[in-house]
Design a protein around this motif. Sequence first.
Motif, mmCIF file in Angstrom:
data_model
loop_
_atom_site.group_PDB
_atom_site.id
_atom_site.type_symbol
_atom_site.label_atom_id
_atom_site.label_comp_id
_atom_site.label_asym_id
_atom_site.label_seq_id
_atom_site.Cartn_x
_atom_site.Cartn_y
_atom_site.Cartn_z
ATOM 1 N N THR A 1 -6.372 -2.463 -43.345
ATOM 2 C CA THR A 1 -6.069 -2.480 -41.916
ATOM 3 C C THR A 1 -4.601 -2.778 -41.668
ATOM 4 O OG1 THR A 1 -8.327 -3.131 -41.351
ATOM 5 C CG2 THR A 1 -6.618 -3.595 -39.712
ATOM 6 N N ARG A 2 -4.031 -3.658 -42.449
ATOM 7 C CA ARG A 2 -2.591 -3.927 -42.334
ATOM 8 C C ARG A 2 -1.785 -2.680 -42.670
ATOM 9 N NH1 ARG A 2 -5.187 -8.570 -42.824
ATOM 10 N NH2 ARG A 2 -4.161 -10.581 -42.357
ATOM 11 N N GLY A 3 -2.222 -1.972 -43.701
ATOM 12 C CA GLY A 3 -1.549 -0.720 -44.039
ATOM 13 C C GLY A 3 -1.689 0.323 -42.947
ATOM 14 N N LEU A 4 -2.872 0.402 -42.340
ATOM 15 C CA LEU A 4 -3.081 1.332 -41.234
ATOM 16 C C LEU A 4 -2.125 1.042 -40.079
ATOM 17 C CD1 LEU A 4 -6.980 1.574 -41.097
ATOM 18 C CD2 LEU A 4 -5.409 3.456 -41.542
ATOM 19 N N ALA A 5 -1.941 -0.229 -39.783
ATOM 20 C CA ALA A 5 -1.038 -0.612 -38.702
ATOM 21 C C ALA A 5 0.393 -0.178 -39.004
ATOM 22 C CB ALA A 5 -1.103 -2.123 -38.470
ATOM 23 N N VAL A 6 0.793 -0.293 -40.267
ATOM 24 C CA VAL A 6 2.143 0.141 -40.669
ATOM 25 C C VAL A 6 2.289 1.645 -40.452
ATOM 26 C CG1 VAL A 6 3.705 0.412 -42.626
ATOM 27 C CG2 VAL A 6 2.495 -1.753 -42.292
ATOM 28 N N LEU A 7 1.294 2.419 -40.904
ATOM 29 C CA LEU A 7 1.381 3.874 -40.751
ATOM 30 C C LEU A 7 1.302 4.288 -39.289
ATOM 31 C CD1 LEU A 7 -0.720 5.316 -43.715
ATOM 32 C CD2 LEU A 7 1.687 4.680 -43.619
ATOM 33 N N ARG A 8 0.473 3.618 -38.504
ATOM 34 C CA ARG A 8 0.343 3.956 -37.090
ATOM 35 C C ARG A 8 1.672 3.761 -36.360
ATOM 36 N NH1 ARG A 8 -4.030 1.474 -36.369
ATOM 37 N NH2 ARG A 8 -5.405 3.274 -36.616
ATOM 38 N N LEU B 1 4.527 4.160 -37.606
ATOM 39 C CA LEU B 1 5.453 5.198 -38.063
ATOM 40 C C LEU B 1 5.080 6.592 -37.574
ATOM 41 C CD1 LEU B 1 5.870 4.098 -41.778
ATOM 42 C CD2 LEU B 1 7.761 4.424 -40.193
ATOM 43 N N ASP B 2 3.829 6.793 -37.220
ATOM 44 C CA ASP B 2 3.272 8.125 -36.981
ATOM 45 C C ASP B 2 3.762 8.714 -35.654
ATOM 46 O OD1 ASP B 2 1.739 10.414 -37.015
ATOM 47 O OD2 ASP B 2 -0.062 9.405 -36.287
ATOM 48 N N PRO B 3 4.503 9.840 -35.694
ATOM 49 C CA PRO B 3 4.971 10.460 -34.444
ATOM 50 C C PRO B 3 3.957 11.440 -33.853
ATOM 51 C CG PRO B 3 5.937 11.615 -36.285
ATOM 52 C CD PRO B 3 5.068 10.520 -36.878
ATOM 53 N N HIS B 4 2.813 11.645 -34.540
ATOM 54 C CA HIS B 4 1.873 12.690 -34.145
ATOM 55 C C HIS B 4 0.547 12.140 -33.610
ATOM 56 C CE1 HIS B 4 4.668 15.458 -35.982
ATOM 57 N NE2 HIS B 4 4.557 14.833 -37.141
ATOM 58 N N ALA B 5 0.439 10.839 -33.461
ATOM 59 C CA ALA B 5 -0.803 10.216 -32.959
ATOM 60 C C ALA B 5 -2.018 10.714 -33.737
ATOM 61 C CB ALA B 5 -0.973 10.484 -31.468
ATOM 62 N N ARG B 6 -1.929 10.646 -35.060
ATOM 63 C CA ARG B 6 -3.020 11.110 -35.906
ATOM 64 C C ARG B 6 -4.280 10.278 -35.681
ATOM 65 N NH1 ARG B 6 1.611 11.831 -39.028
ATOM 66 N NH2 ARG B 6 1.743 13.818 -40.175
ATOM 67 N N ALA B 7 -5.417 10.896 -35.988
ATOM 68 C CA ALA B 7 -6.701 10.209 -35.851
ATOM 69 C C ALA B 7 -6.818 9.111 -36.907
ATOM 70 C CB ALA B 7 -7.844 11.211 -36.013
ATOM 71 N N GLY B 8 -7.686 8.148 -36.610
ATOM 72 C CA GLY B 8 -7.876 7.034 -37.536
ATOM 73 C C GLY B 8 -8.314 7.468 -38.918
ATOM 74 N N ASP B 9 -9.179 8.482 -38.994
ATOM 75 C CA ASP B 9 -9.654 8.950 -40.301
ATOM 76 C C ASP B 9 -8.510 9.502 -41.148
ATOM 77 O OD1 ASP B 9 -12.206 8.230 -39.664
ATOM 78 O OD2 ASP B 9 -12.937 10.266 -39.281
ATOM 79 N N GLU B 10 -7.585 10.195 -40.487
ATOM 80 C CA GLU B 10 -6.454 10.759 -41.229
ATOM 81 C C GLU B 10 -5.529 9.656 -41.730
ATOM 82 O OE1 GLU B 10 -3.095 14.312 -40.743
ATOM 83 O OE2 GLU B 10 -4.481 13.850 -39.101
ATOM 84 N N LEU B 11 -5.300 8.653 -40.883
ATOM 85 C CA LEU B 11 -4.472 7.531 -41.315
ATOM 86 C C LEU B 11 -5.156 6.757 -42.439
ATOM 87 C CD1 LEU B 11 -3.133 6.166 -37.907
ATOM 88 C CD2 LEU B 11 -1.878 7.467 -39.635
ATOM 89 N N LEU B 12 -6.480 6.602 -42.346
ATOM 90 C CA LEU B 12 -7.209 5.906 -43.405
ATOM 91 C C LEU B 12 -7.088 6.654 -44.722
ATOM 92 C CD1 LEU B 12 -9.051 3.609 -44.314
ATOM 93 C CD2 LEU B 12 -11.014 4.974 -43.547
ATOM 94 N N SER B 13 -7.191 7.983 -44.668
ATOM 95 C CA SER B 13 -7.001 8.783 -45.884
ATOM 96 C C SER B 13 -5.604 8.568 -46.458
ATOM 97 C CB SER B 13 -7.213 10.267 -45.589
ATOM 98 O OG SER B 13 -8.541 10.528 -45.203
ATOM 99 N N ALA B 14 -4.613 8.522 -45.566
ATOM 100 C CA ALA B 14 -3.234 8.366 -46.020
ATOM 101 C C ALA B 14 -3.012 7.019 -46.686
ATOM 102 C CB ALA B 14 -2.280 8.542 -44.840
ATOM 103 N N ILE B 15 -3.491 5.944 -46.076
ATOM 104 C CA ILE B 15 -3.259 4.617 -46.677
ATOM 105 C C ILE B 15 -4.072 4.461 -47.952
ATOM 106 C CG2 ILE B 15 -5.041 3.389 -45.360
ATOM 107 C CD1 ILE B 15 -1.569 2.082 -46.473
ATOM 108 N N THR B 16 -5.248 5.071 -48.008
ATOM 109 C CA THR B 16 -6.055 5.003 -49.233
ATOM 110 C C THR B 16 -5.365 5.740 -50.371
ATOM 111 O OG1 THR B 16 -8.092 4.871 -47.922
ATOM 112 C CG2 THR B 16 -8.321 5.491 -50.230
ATOM 113 N N LEU B 17 -4.795 6.901 -50.070
ATOM 114 C CA LEU B 17 -4.044 7.645 -51.087
ATOM 115 C C LEU B 17 -2.814 6.868 -51.543
ATOM 116 C CD1 LEU B 17 -4.228 11.238 -49.578
ATOM 117 C CD2 LEU B 17 -5.225 10.518 -51.756
ATOM 118 N N LEU B 18 -2.119 6.248 -50.587
ATOM 119 C CA LEU B 18 -0.923 5.486 -50.943
ATOM 120 C C LEU B 18 -1.277 4.317 -51.860
ATOM 121 C CD1 LEU B 18 2.081 4.820 -50.681
ATOM 122 C CD2 LEU B 18 1.539 3.586 -48.566
#
Length: 207
Positions: free
Chosen positions: A127-134, A136-153
């Motif tokens: 969740t802390r990682g999600l907050a960091v990506l959110r 940074l995100d200029p595209h207002a991506r969906a939560g599932d996409e951000l979760l995929s991104a932080i999980t991959l990172l």
Amino acid sequence: MAIAQRYEAILDSAADVFGRRGYHPATIREIARAAGLSLAGLYHYVGGKEEVLFLVLDRTLDALITALDRALRAAPEPEAKLRALVQTHLEFTFRHPQAMKVVNRDWEQVAGPRRAEIALKRQAYLTRGLAVLRALDPHARAGDELLSAITLLVGMLNGIARPPFVRSADDAQGLAHQVGALFLHGFLERPGGAAHAAALHGGDHAR
């Protein structure tokens, strides 16, 4: 030895044994031997192998989350927070490789309410990682996409937080900048985007 120090020694030994051997092959007798205790002496402090595993997981995740929170508070802006996340994860995993191996590989061996407690702490870290990506995100991506991104990172960081990639805290710091740039700007685009690339090419033509 004070009780708190004894617990720390037991958990250090257990993390090493579980990390090297895996939860199921490891025995409580091996943990006792590694901690310099008799089997009866170990049972004076813990109730069994699963309890020891829970304590290792709980301590490791608490320490990781505390380290990340400290690093994020010190980071002034979103990109710095991403680098802080990457560097903290790399440094912590480098310094505690066996404990982090247990966190990533063996946490589901804990049953019942203890498993739920560990799952919540793992989720708190993501969740802390999600907050960091959110942030940074200029595209207002969906939560599932951000979760995929932080999980991959995080998965990538787990894979490289070891020699030859990381051999010291200095290596972790340098690698954090490289990983942060790749994650932010992609592999095919230089940091700074198209304008930066155009400037580079323009400079080449001028020469």
